[in-house]
Scaffold this motif. Structure first.
Motif, PDB file in Angstrom:
ATOM      1  N   GLY A 102      16.571  40.787  52.158  1.00 24.10           N
ATOM      2  CA  GLY A 102      17.768  42.014  51.554  1.00 24.10           C
ATOM      3  C   GLY A 102      17.279  42.968  50.242  1.00 24.10           C
ATOM      4  O   GLY A 102      18.266  43.040  50.452  1.00 24.10           O
ATOM      5  N   SER A 141      18.543  47.560  44.055  1.00 20.11           N
ATOM      6  CA  SER A 141      20.100  46.677  44.577  1.00 20.11           C
ATOM      7  C   SER A 141      19.402  45.241  44.385  1.00 20.11           C
ATOM      8  O   SER A 141      19.818  44.822  45.260  1.00 20.11           O
ATOM      9  CB  SER A 141      20.603  46.870  46.036  1.00 20.11           C
ATOM     10  N   GLY A 189      23.442  42.974  47.481  1.00 20.31           N
ATOM     11  CA  GLY A 189      24.457  43.060  48.559  1.00 20.31           C
ATOM     12  C   GLY A 189      25.128  44.205  48.470  1.00 20.31           C
ATOM     13  O   GLY A 189      25.387  44.770  47.553  1.00 20.31           O
ATOM     14  N   ASP A 190      25.296  44.570  50.023  1.00 25.57           N
ATOM     15  CA  ASP A 190      25.926  46.343  49.787  1.00 25.57           C
ATOM     16  C   ASP A 190      27.369  45.756  50.148  1.00 25.57           C
ATOM     17  O   ASP A 190      27.609  45.192  50.794  1.00 25.57           O
ATOM     18  CB  ASP A 190      25.630  46.609  51.354  1.00 25.57           C
ATOM     19  N   LYS A 191      28.072  46.358  49.540  1.00 26.92           N
ATOM     20  CA  LYS A 191      29.584  46.982  49.715  1.00 26.92           C
ATOM     21  C   LYS A 191      29.922  47.709  51.106  1.00 26.92           C
ATOM     22  O   LYS A 191      29.329  48.396  51.110  1.00 26.92           O
ATOM     23  CB  LYS A 191      29.679  47.957  48.135  1.00 26.92           C
ATOM     24  N   ASP A 192      30.215  47.014  51.575  1.00 23.16           N
ATOM     25  CA  ASP A 192      31.331  47.178  53.028  1.00 23.16           C
ATOM     26  C   ASP A 192      32.078  47.753  53.106  1.00 23.16           C
ATOM     27  O   ASP A 192      33.462  47.295  52.505  1.00 23.16           O
ATOM     28  CB  ASP A 192      31.235  46.212  54.021  1.00 23.16           C
ATOM     29  N   LYS A 221      28.844  51.213  54.364  1.00 20.25           N
ATOM     30  CA  LYS A 221      27.901  50.719  53.940  1.00 20.25           C
ATOM     31  C   LYS A 221      26.956  51.054  52.552  1.00 20.25           C
ATOM     32  O   LYS A 221      26.481  52.117  53.289  1.00 20.25           O
ATOM     33  CB  LYS A 221      27.359  48.807  53.895  1.00 20.25           C
ATOM     34  N   ARG A 254      24.602  48.659  45.994  1.00 20.79           N
ATOM     35  CA  ARG A 254      25.644  48.603  44.627  1.00 20.79           C
ATOM     36  C   ARG A 254      24.862  49.065  43.646  1.00 20.79           C
ATOM     37  O   ARG A 254      25.406  50.163  42.957  1.00 20.79           O
ATOM     38  CB  ARG A 254      25.712  47.410  44.061  1.00 20.79           C
ATOM     39  N   TYR A 277      28.588  37.906  38.755  1.00 20.72           N
ATOM     40  CA  TYR A 277      27.788  37.407  40.168  1.00 20.72           C
ATOM     41  C   TYR A 277      27.660  35.934  38.674  1.00 20.72           C
ATOM     42  O   TYR A 277      26.721  36.009  37.684  1.00 20.72           O
ATOM     43  CB  TYR A 277      26.178  38.258  39.579  1.00 20.72           C
ATOM     44  N   ALA A 329      19.985  35.630  48.627  1.00 19.76           N
ATOM     45  CA  ALA A 329      21.092  37.801  48.781  1.00 19.76           C
ATOM     46  C   ALA A 329      22.093  36.377  47.254  1.00 19.76           C
ATOM     47  O   ALA A 329      22.905  35.274  48.365  1.00 19.76           O
ATOM     48  CB  ALA A 329      21.677  37.440  49.957  1.00 19.76           C
ATOM     49  N   THR A 369      26.390  37.152  46.577  1.00 22.30           N
ATOM     50  CA  THR A 369      27.259  37.638  46.502  1.00 22.30           C
ATOM     51  C   THR A 369      28.201  37.545  45.569  1.00 22.30           C
ATOM     52  O   THR A 369      28.368  36.074  44.836  1.00 22.30           O
ATOM     53  CB  THR A 369      28.145  36.416  47.890  1.00 22.30           C
TER      54      THR A 369
END
Length: 745
Positions: free
Chosen positions: A225, A275, A294-297, A320, A323, A438, A449, A451
């Motif tokens: 990712g 990212s 992680g991408d922001k959805d 998305k 970040r 995080y 990855a 979250t």
């Protein structure tokens, strides 16, 4: 009395250089910060004597909590030093160090245990850079030689430096940004790395990233990712030559920022363009893993992408954004480490390759985009002839109808360049439009990855918009600097020189400056004085909505009023946002405020001329806990890169009281401005006088006492005669025999 009490308070507490905040929720108070007020602002010259907006006069700042000095490095390769030791409400320029004779740009500055350090790129930015060591400034004025005490050679383009808690080691984020030659068609691209300097022996260890995955390949990183702006296949597709270099995925990994864990055992390294964060074991100088953020959805969380002069927040199914944090910060709460990220967004341009594209430039917006076959046929521009393999088409329909200029990425994994032709797989934008938290423990494992424990969601485009609506997703940067044709009538020679400082120093930007001041192009008919010129910030509302929105750039954390806070600021709008993160998994938004309110109605040059400009591009901030602050009150130092300003704000609680307690005190602390402080100082003074009197009363017996002690040292018993108790006629006699004979006293 307030000034005196704060000064004594500062002397009674111990200044610290540690950057990583450590907090126990058991010590949290019921007070909370609800605002901050400006205590002082100083305009910094971009060299020794000259001023001007857009010159990068305060690119980065650092604070010395012992000498109460602020260091600012400029894009013109000068270090200016401001003194806050005499009057923090009216700081003065202590002196300037000219480092323009050699090397490249100055990128960061750090103060640590009697020295300060400046990172500098090489004259050719792809060559190894340096970290320069100088003695700190003392007193209220002086000079420091431009010849460093020591020079440490580090990696290419050292972008950030940070010391561990006891100033025994300095970590350096070597960005390794590439440089393309149109003459040779070669992209010289050094690998990103981290250097760790051990100050005791001057050794430098370079940490590379090959160990973050078992098989260090583009494919392995993409599978995790990690975003790669220019993987090897993309370089081939866009004809970016390697020359004599051998390709490595590390060419894509560009460290931007770093933070130490509170116990100095680990380094967290932010890779903005990727990212992701790399964790380094500081003891072994080894990269332990890479962790995509992680991408922001935006399918369920609202985003404003419309340029409609309003705060129009809406969900976009299937869309998305990366970040891509610029700044990161580490905090320790109840013994556990957390990493905070300011999710700005960024992109890469090299040769014919531009990662950031307008949607309408790669998709024919009048064409059918309901299937992958149709999308492939609709692709154009740099994407002409590509195929498509999208899992969602809703976002395409939204942008075609509502925002054809939405900026999207053609990096990877958004585009698979290993296929022939390349395949568009995702429609992804830039920047997380907020901040995230995080868990450090999630980075104790092998690369994986991430979250977020918490993310600010849509708050930067809803709550913040409510607080500072006129600056919502607006823009002010160096391109808003003045041009000769817009200099106000009656301006002095000095004012004219300041107005046109960037115009004069950089002929390459003159055409852009002209367009930004021309009402028929990008300027405004009224720059704030009734004449045409560059637009005030207040007239640019929503202009960044299709790009990266609020673009939070910097983030710091610390303790004020007995609670833990995170403070961030947006790049183009100069808006500060404060969260209470005492409950680390449930932060509470406290307030947002403009750092440059005069620009609601004034252009940048007019605000600078009037010295009413605040902090524009506040990419450098220092959280000052009470023990470190020059006033004894907790606050924030903001460094405005383009405005060339250093501003000191102090926090206030709901009662309007400043935050004076050190982090370790209980709630019942003694405020330096308390009504009881005169009594406290009176008692201190009384005891001091009594001590002096006692000393002089005892001095005549000094020789006798010395003789008695010497006799005791020789083994002779001593008779001590006490004062006779009240009501008794004879004093008591106590004989003391020494237990051991000593040779000297």
């Amino acid at each position: 009395m307030a000034r005196l009490s704060a000064l004594v308070f500062a002397l009674m507490t111990q200044a610290a250089y540690a950057k990583t905040a450590s907090f126990s929720t058991d010590d949290s108070s019921d007070r909370s910060v609800t605002s901050m007020t400006l205590t002082s602002r100083i305009y910094v010259p971009f060299d020794k004597t000259n001023f001007g907006f857009g010159m990068g006069a305060a690119e980065q700042i650092a604070y010395d909590p012992v000498e109460k000095k602020v260091y600012a490095v400029s894009e013109q390769k000068y270090v200016n030093i401001m003194d806050y030791s005499v009057d923090p409400a009216a700081p003065t320029l202590w002196g300037t160090i000219d480092l323009s004779a050699a090397g490249g740009s100055l990128t960061d500055v750090l103060v640590c245990e009697g020295n300060f350090y400046v990172s500098q790129s090489a004259a050719t930015k792809t060559d190894p850079g340096s970290v320069l060591q100088f003695p700190v400034a003392t007193g209220t004025s002086g000079t420091i030689s431009a010849t460093p005490l020591k020079t440490f050679t580090v990696g290419a383009l050292p972008d950030m430096i940070e010391a561990n808690s006891d100033c025994t080691k300095i970590a350096v984020a070597n960005e390794g940004e590439g440089s393309f030659s149109s003459t040779t068609n070669v992209l010289t691209d050094p690998s990103g790395s981290v250097s760790i300097i051990t100050l005791s022996d001057g050794s430098v260890k370079t940490v590379t990233f090959e160990s973050v995955v078992t098989s260090f390949t583009d494919a392995a990183l993409l599978a995790l990712g990690v975003h790669l702006p220019l993987p090897e296949a993309a370089r081939t597709h866009f004809s970016l030559g390697l020359g004599t270099q051998t390709y490595s995925p590390a060419m894509n990994l560009e460290p931007e920022y770093l933070a130490w864990s509170a116990d100095d055992s680990a380094l967290y390294v932010g890779l903005q363009e990727n990212s992701a964060i790399v964790k380094i074991d500081a003891a072994t100088s080894t990269a332990k893993g890479i962790f995509p953020l992680g991408d922001k959805d935006w399918s369920a969380t609202g985003i404003d992408v419309l340029e409609d002069d309003a705060c129009t927040v809406a969900t976009i199914t299937g869309f998305k954004t990366m970040r891509m944090p610029d700044s990161i910060a580490a905090v320790e709460v109840d013994g556990k480490t957390y990493v905070l990220t300011a999710n700005e967004g960024d992109d890469v341009e090299q040769g014919s390759y531009e990662q950031k594209q307008k949607f309408k430039d790669i998709v024919t917006t009048s064409a059918d985009t309901s299937t992958n076959t149709a999308v492939g046929a609709a692709l154009k521009g740099d994407a002409n002839g590509w195929s498509a393999s999208l899992s969602s088409f809703t976002q395409l329909s939204y942008f075609k109808t509502n925002q054809k200029s939405m900026r999207v990425s053609i990096g990877s994994p958004e585009v698979d360049y290993t296929t022939s032709p390349p395949t568009l797989k995702e429609v992804v934008g830039f920047g997380g439009r907020g901040i995230s938290i995080y868990k450090g423990s999630d980075m104790d494992v092998t690369s994986a990855a991430m979250t977020p424990l918490w993310d600010s969601g849509s708050a930067f485009e809803t709550t913040v918009c409510s607080a500072v609506p006129w600056a919502h997703n607006g823009v002010c940067d160096e391109e808003f600097s003045g041009v000769p044709s817009t200099v106000p009538a009656g301006a002095s020679t000095t004012e004219t020189a300041e107005w046109t400082a960037l115009w004069t120093s950089d002929t390459g930007i003159q055409s852009t400056l002209t367009d930004m001041s021309d009402p028929t192009v990008d300027g405004c008919t009224d720059q704030g004085n009734g004449s045409p010129g560059a637009c005030p910030l207040g007239k640019t509302k929503d202009e960044r909505s299709a790009k990266d929105g609020p673009a939070a750039e910097a983030i710091v954390a610390g303790v004020a009023c007995g609670r833990l806070f995170a403070v961030t600021a947006t790049e183009k709008q100069g808006v500060a946002i404060v969260y209470d993160i005492t409950s680390i998994d449930a932060p509470v938004f406290k307030f947002a405020m403009s750092l440059t309110p005069a620009q609601e109605a004034l252009s940048a040059s007019l605000a600078y001329k009037a010295r009413s400009m605040g902090d524009v591009d506040p990419e450098s901030m220092v959280f000052l806990e009470a023990a470190d602050s020059p006033t004894g009150y907790a606050g924030i130092m903001f460094g405005g890169a383009w405005s060339g300003t250093v501003s000191f704000y102090e926090f206030k609680d709901a009662d309007g009281e400043k935050c004076a307690e050190p982090p370790s005190w209980d709630d019942d602390y003694v405020d330096p401005d308390s009504k009881w402080m005169p009594w406290v100082f009176g008692l201190i003074f009384t005891f001091a006088v009594l001590g002096i009197i006692a000393y002089f009363q005892m001095k005549p017996n000094e020789e006798g006492a010395k003789s008695a002690v010497e006799n005791c040292a020789k083994g002779t018993s001593l008779d001590f005669v006490s004062v006779a108790p009240e009501g008794e006629s004879k004093p008591s006699v106590v004989t003391v025999a020494p237990a051991n004979k000593v040779e000297s006293v």
